[in-house]
Design a protein around this motif. Structure first.
Motif, PDB file in Angstrom:
ATOM      1  N   THR A 180       0.807  -1.219   0.000  1.00 51.44           N
ATOM      2  CA  THR A 180       0.000   0.000   0.000  1.00 51.44           C
ATOM      3  C   THR A 180       0.843   1.274   0.000  1.00 51.44           C
ATOM      4  N   ASN A 181       1.915   1.324   0.831  1.00 50.40           N
ATOM      5  CA  ASN A 181       2.688   2.563   0.945  1.00 50.40           C
ATOM      6  C   ASN A 181       3.742   2.710  -0.135  1.00 50.40           C
ATOM      7  N   LYS A 182       4.463   1.640  -0.442  1.00 47.62           N
ATOM      8  CA  LYS A 182       5.549   1.727  -1.419  1.00 47.62           C
ATOM      9  C   LYS A 182       5.068   1.533  -2.844  1.00 47.62           C
ATOM     10  N   MET A 183       4.212   0.534  -3.072  1.00 50.48           N
ATOM     11  CA  MET A 183       3.744   0.259  -4.425  1.00 50.48           C
ATOM     12  C   MET A 183       2.494   1.056  -4.779  1.00 50.48           C
ATOM     13  N   LYS A 184       1.869   1.690  -3.778  1.00 54.51           N
ATOM     14  CA  LYS A 184       0.688   2.545  -3.988  1.00 54.51           C
ATOM     15  C   LYS A 184      -0.476   1.777  -4.607  1.00 54.51           C
ATOM     16  N   LEU A 185      -0.695   0.546  -4.170  1.00 56.18           N
ATOM     17  CA  LEU A 185      -1.798  -0.260  -4.668  1.00 56.18           C
ATOM     18  C   LEU A 185      -2.960  -0.207  -3.690  1.00 56.18           C
TER      19      LEU A 185
END
Length: 689
Positions: free
Chosen positions: A466-471
């Motif tokens: 969620t935070n790094k890949m923004k999925l």
């Protein structure tokens, strides 16, 4: 019940004679014979058949004959002779049969000798020049033709050179080349190694190192900062790698460090080199589980030396201090009057403050010490000796000059070793280059990290997705549930039976536990109570270039020598997981570790350090530097160094990735995320304490 081969009613090699009927004579002491006569055809009428090596009772033969069924017409009798004379008929038959058998054997032997002597294969020239097909044909015709008569010997022919050996298609590959052993000098090579004699007014600071590498690193950072504020020369102990000395109180730790020496154990070296076949002496047990190296073998302290003068201290004895620093000796058992000892009884007894205006609470520490007051109190002593300096927040640096100095010392802790840097760059480039793959630093192997592995990995997965890949959370949950169902047949059947079931209806072990201290509220960077705000650029910096959309292997930044573990995702919303992933971990079997399964399941192109050590299904070209690393030995005690350097190498490769994430509560992970990752990408380091 024991079962036996088909067609037999008794186990092999046991007595097969019939039981004696009531009243029949039997010997009181049965004997066994391996040479009793048996018929080549076995018993007539389909009875049991004995092999020539079977053992049987010899006292039941006469009873056995009376119970034997009649032979079928035309069959050879089992025994020759008559039975009228008791056992004499059988004896006579045995002798006659034995005589015929000897003549037959003699004839066969003579025939074989003649065939061998006069066979054309005996001719050296024919044997050396005949092709395999001709040899096979010769053997076949020899079996059919009659025995040849002796012929005069053929004229002597010159000897032909032997044929080269036949090539075998599946010949095993030659053994690998022996490991090249390189003895390396692990002592400092800069000014730290050649310190001049102390000056009259020079003052020194010493501390007691303990625990693992990163605890020692934190202690050195604090010691450098402490020495900078006090204006003293720092006595730098070597790095203790391998089996570590845990923290104990000041006096006990000092004695333990003094005794932890390999002086007088030179004879142990030959056992490590395999030069002796004698049993390993008791004093050599544990000799190879640890060693010491200079700090500049691992890091670059040149910038730190500009701020703090240093002197190496490989000897931890009191005598060395008195001689090297020219200290006055105490009278009797009294300590030297030139040494001020700040003794601690617990690890977190003292916390040091550089400003009286800093009102930060002690937190886990017990006693506050203001450095300005300590400076005045110890000014008359040539040596200030403190105990432990471990703890990221042990030193509260409020003054700007002190804060800047500590930042310099922390940046100096970035790994700097020629061979390790070479290996790191090779693997980094094969993974796609700096920032072209995701990096994870996962500790699951021991202690609290093994106990909390499940919840820690769940936290890291959520933060990565969620935070790094923004999925979206829906996509992250879908991958987590797919990974869980892959290992739980019940969940897999449930998903197949009801594909429209909401994701929340399927329990997943990747959901962070509410009882864990690391919940979704702590996924962002933990900004502790620092003495000063973070520098601009620690968190707010230019982002790395975006990763390419990878739909096929041709789109991937991976080198051609690497092969993904599974086919790439084809669904549009799962394409981000086709990005390469490097996992630095202490797991012994990362591919099959259930704690790491969600990462291997979600990212088809996941790699670990072990994938580059040799050729395999995932790698067609081994990294040569890893072989060199296995051959490194400490020049002093001949202890192999590679075993201690792999964790460092692992962290370096992961830190070159993008969006590095580490394991909660790990000082190693925190260093990789806060310092290594930041410095490698040209950003300000994240300060703690």
């Amino acid at each position: 019940m024991q079962r036996y081969p088909p067609g037999s009613s008794l186990p092999p090699n046991l007595n097969t004679g019939p039981r004696a009927r009531p009243g029949s004579p039997r010997s009181s002491s049965p004997s066994f014979s391996a040479a009793a006569p048996t018929s080549p055809r076995g018993r007539i009428g389909g009875s049991r058949q004995l092999s020539s090596g079977a053992l049987h009772h010899s006292d039941s033969d006469e009873e056995d004959d009376r119970r034997r069924p009649q032979a079928r017409k035309g069959a050879l009798p089992l025994y020759s002779g008559t039975r009228a004379a008791g056992g004499s008929g059988r004896v006579l038959g045995s002798r006659l049969r034995g005589g015929r058998l000897r003549w037959v054997l003699l004839g066969v032997g003579v025939l074989a000798l003649l065939l061998w002597k006069y066979s054309p294969v005996q001719d050296n020239q024919a044997a050396s020049t005949a092709t395999p097909a001709e040899l096979e044909e010769t053997v076949a015709t020899t079996k059919e033709r009659p025995i040849p008569r002796p012929a005069p010997p053929a004229p002597q022919q010159p000897k032909q050179p032997p044929l080269p050996p036949l090539k075998i298609a599946n010949r095993p590959s030659p053994p690998p080349a022996p490991l090249k052993i390189v003895n390396v000098d692990v002592h400092p090579s800069s000014a730290l190694a050649s310190s001049p004699p102390p000056t009259r007014n020079e003052r020194f600071l010493a501390y007691s190192p303990h625990s693992g590498y990163h605890n020692q690193r934190i202690s050195l950072e604090n010691a450098l900062t402490f020495a900078f504020i006090l204006g003293r020369t720092l006595l730098v102990p070597p790095v203790w790698v391998g089996h570590a000395i845990p923290y104990i109180s000041f006096d006990k730790l000092g004695r333990r460090l003094e005794m932890a020496s390999k002086t007088g154990l030179d004879r142990c070296k030959e056992f490590g080199e395999g030069g002796s076949k004698d049993p390993v002496p008791r004093e050599c047990e544990g000799y190879w589980s640890w060693t010491q190296v200079g700090w500049e073998f691992l890091v670059d302290l040149r910038e730190a030396e500009k701020l703090v003068p240093m002197r190496e201290r490989w000897n931890q004895t009191e005598a060395w201090l008195e001689e090297e620093l020219e200290l006055r000796q105490g009278k009797g058992k009294a300590e030297s009057p030139d040494i001020y000892r700040l003794k601690d009884d617990t690890m977190y007894q003292y916390r040091f403050y550089d400003s009286k205006d800093d009102n930060e609470p002690l937190a886990k520490f017990e006693t506050r010490l203001d450095i300005t007051e300590l400076t005045q109190e110890t000014e008359a002593y040539k040596l200030l000796h403190v105990g432990t300096l471990f703890g990221t927040s042990r030193l509260r640096v409020f003054e700007e000059a002190n804060f800047d100095a500590r930042s310099t010392f922390r940046r100096a802790m970035v790994f700097k070793n020629e061979l390790l840097d070479e290996i790191t760059e090779t693997i980094r480039d094969r993974m796609g280059g700096a920032g072209r793959y995701y990096g994870l630093h996962l500790r699951v192997g021991d202690g609290i990290f093994q106990k909390e592995a499940k919840s820690n990995m769940a936290t890291i997965w959520t933060s990565l997705c969620t935070n790094k890949m923004k999925l979206s959370e829906e996509v992250c949950d879908e991958m987590a549930q797919a990974s869980e169902a892959k290992r739980d047949p019940r969940l897999r059947r449930r998903a197949l039976d009801s594909p429209a079931t909401p994701s929340s209806a399927i329990p997943s072990s990747t959901t962070p536990s509410t009882s864990s201290p690391f919940t979704t509220e702590t996924l962002a960077h933990v900004k502790r109570a620092n003495s000063r705000p973070q520098r601009e650029g620690a968190y707010n910096h230019a982002p790395l270039p975006p990763l390419p959309t990878i739909k096929s292997r041709q789109d991937s930044p991976l080198a051609s020598s690497l092969t993904c573990r599974r086919p790439l995702h084809t669904l549009p919303h799962l394409l981000p997981f086709n990005a390469p992933l490097f996992i630095a971990t202490d797991s012994k079997l990362p591919n099959s570790d259930p704690n790491l399964s969600i990462f291997f399941d979600s990212f088809p192109c996941t790699f670990t350090l072990g994938d580059f050590a040799s050729t395999s299904a995932t790698n067609s070209e081994a990294v040569e530097g890893l072989t060199k690393l296995n051959g490194l030995r400490n020049k002093d005690d001949k202890v192999p160094l590679g075993q201690f350097l792999y964790p460092q190498l692992d962290a370096q490769i992961a830190a070159w990735g993008r969006g590095l994430l580490g394991t909660p509560q790990s000082t190693y992970s925190r260093f990789a995320v806060d310092v290594l990752h930041q410095v490698y990408h040209g950003w300000e380091i994240v300060e703690r304490g």
